[in-house]
Design an enzyme around this catalytic site. Structure first.
Site, PDB file in Angstrom:
ATOM      1  N   SER A   1      84.684 -26.373  -9.163  1.00 36.86           N
ATOM      2  CA  SER A   1      84.344 -25.183  -9.938  1.00 36.86           C
ATOM      3  C   SER A   1      85.467 -24.160  -9.869  1.00 36.86           C
ATOM      4  O   SER A   1      86.018 -23.915  -8.804  1.00 36.86           O
ATOM      5  CB  SER A   1      83.058 -24.544  -9.396  1.00 36.86           C
ATOM      6  OG  SER A   1      81.961 -25.400  -9.539  1.00 36.86           O
TER       7      SER A   1
ATOM      8  N   ASP B   1      70.574 -16.566 -19.752  1.00 39.95           N
ATOM      9  CA  ASP B   1      70.959 -17.154 -21.034  1.00 39.95           C
ATOM     10  C   ASP B   1      72.419 -16.911 -21.423  1.00 39.95           C
ATOM     11  O   ASP B   1      73.140 -17.829 -21.778  1.00 39.95           O
ATOM     12  CB  ASP B   1      70.044 -16.623 -22.143  1.00 39.95           C
ATOM     13  CG  ASP B   1      68.631 -17.196 -22.004  1.00 39.95           C
ATOM     14  OD1 ASP B   1      68.419 -17.959 -21.055  1.00 39.95           O
ATOM     15  OD2 ASP B   1      67.777 -16.867 -22.827  1.00 39.95           O
TER      16      ASP B   1
ATOM     17  N   HIS C   1      81.065 -17.314 -10.372  1.00 40.67           N
ATOM     18  CA  HIS C   1      80.062 -17.659  -9.361  1.00 40.67           C
ATOM     19  C   HIS C   1      80.701 -18.036  -8.024  1.00 40.67           C
ATOM     20  O   HIS C   1      79.994 -18.153  -7.017  1.00 40.67           O
ATOM     21  CB  HIS C   1      79.142 -18.787  -9.864  1.00 40.67           C
ATOM     22  CG  HIS C   1      79.765 -20.147  -9.883  1.00 40.67           C
ATOM     23  ND1 HIS C   1      80.255 -20.740 -11.025  1.00 40.67           N
ATOM     24  CD2 HIS C   1      79.962 -21.049  -8.889  1.00 40.67           C
ATOM     25  CE1 HIS C   1      80.717 -21.935 -10.741  1.00 40.67           C
ATOM     26  NE2 HIS C   1      80.548 -22.150  -9.450  1.00 40.67           N
TER      27      HIS C   1
END
Length: 414
Positions: free
Chosen positions: A347, A271, A191
């Site tokens: 992150s 998910d 991400h």
């Protein structure tokens, strides 16, 4: 006069009390833990599957419009992930296919083949024995990214910042962190370069920052830390900043290629997408630093003290490297949940453990996961929050290792 003497005595007592805490930190960071030969936690070498590229095709050039989001939301909590159906062999081939973004803006997609893999198990067989198969559950849902007292350590002084393992932590120009895992390779979170739908702004001209000294540090002690560092360890102000005499700067190296698994490129953190929140960057030139080896993630109960570690560049402490360690909590075959104190910017940090390498007869740190970050789940109007790391499974090890080595022969033992 009495008050002045009392104050001085109190400060002296606090300074003396801080010494053993500082020595405890050094023990955790640099000294091998004491275990008997039978109980010593060890890396278990095992044969891992083979993940090989099969066909590569060109894709349309990305747009690079959206800024990177340093926090990721997901509709799926730990229970949801555990209930998810196990991916089939064909699912895994689709999820482990990957895109490669080149520095000239070209984009390719590569299909993969999987060999020597048992689809009935997505966990490490070498670590499976003795495991109950049930992760330790934590029923407490914390509401903050800093859980209780802030347990993070701002690392200061070039003798620490440029010393392994802190020296393997790097900063990405998109605002995330990463970890050196090869002579010119950096492991980070997907991400940080891709929002699940397209590559983020700055991904084409992605740069990786290495902390360097601006001037010579004249202090001779190899274990120098600022005098107020121990106050921070004791739970002092989270706004601690190192002395301005420690002049550090970032030296930047451009990324040549970026690999992102297709399991992430299917919508933002749906998910299963969270299981594939990792990416590998290939730099345009070698970084000439020691890197950290990859390792297959063992069950949390087999980690020394169930403890994980990682260092990154949290955005509430600009330009400062922040180290933390904590006890691992719940886990799935692909994710590890914990309550390590962290802020956005961390992150992409490599989550690592330190265990005994029986072949080399030494203690070895290995990256066993990627810190995905602080994520939250909305359930019936209530917010549940977790800190999540993506575990390096045998299949992910095989894929990432191939990206680094360029052959499968050097990637058969994880």
């Amino acid at each position: 006069m009495f008050d002045h003497r009392l104050t001085c005595r109190s400060q002296t007592m606090r300074s003396q009390a801080a010494v053993p805490r500082f020595m405890s930190l050094l023990f955790v960071l640099f000294l091998p833990p004491v275990f008997s030969s039978s109980s010593r936690p060890q890396w278990v070498l095992q044969r891992v599957p083979v993940v090989l590229p099969q066909q590569t095709e060109a894709r349309s050039a990305p747009h690079f419009l959206s800024p990177a989001r340093l926090e990721v939301s997901s509709p799926c909590d730990p229970g949801c992930h555990k209930r998810a159906p196990r991916p089939s062999y064909w699912d895994l081939r689709r999820l482990l296919a990957y895109e490669t973004l080149h520095s000239d803006g070209q984009l390719t997609e590569t299909a993969i083949g999987i060999y020597g893999y048992d689809p009935s198990s997505n966990t490490s067989p070498a670590y499976a024995s003795g495991s109950s198969g049930k992760a330790e559950r934590s029923h407490v849902r914390r509401k903050r990214q800093i859980f209780g007292h802030d347990g993070r350590f701002s690392i200061a002084g070039q003798n620490f910042l440029l010393k392994y393992p802190f020296s393997v932590a790097v900063k990405l120009s998109t605002g995330c962190s990463g970890t050196l895992v090869g002579d010119r390779h950096v492991l980070t979170a997907a991400h940080c370069v891709h929002d699940g739908k397209n590559y983020v702004k700055g991904a084409q001209k992605l740069r990786v920052g290495f902390l360097k000294t601006k001037q010579r540090d004249t202090r001779a002690s190899p274990f120098y830390l600022p005098s107020n560092f121990t106050n921070h360890v004791e739970g002092g102000s989270a706004s601690y900043t190192p002395p301005t005499t420690d002049k550090m700067k970032f030296q930047w190296i451009r990324a040549k290629r970026t690999h992102v698994p297709k399991g992430w490129i299917k919508g933002n953190a749906n998910d299963i997408g969270m299981d594939y929140d990792y990416a590998l960057l290939e730099l345009k030139k070698p970084h000439k630093r020691r890197h950290m080896k990859l390792g297959v993630s063992p069950p949390a109960q087999r980690l020394p003290g169930r403890r994980v570690h990682f260092s990154g560049f949290d955005n509430d402490r600009p330009g400062k490297l922040v180290y933390r360690f904590c006890r691992a909590g719940e886990e799935t075959s692909d994710l590890l949940y914990q309550h390590c104190d962290a802020q956005p910017g961390a992150s992409g940090s490599g989550v690592y453990a330190r265990m005994w390498d029986g072949q080399r007869r030494r203690w070895e740190r290995k990256v066993i996961g990627v810190f995905s970050g602080h994520q939250w789940v909305e359930r019936q109007g209530a917010s549940q929050e977790f800190n999540v790391a993506v575990r390096i499974t045998p299949l992910k090890y095989a894929q990432i290792c191939y990206w680094i080595k360029g052959n499968f022969v050097d990637c058969r033992e994880g």
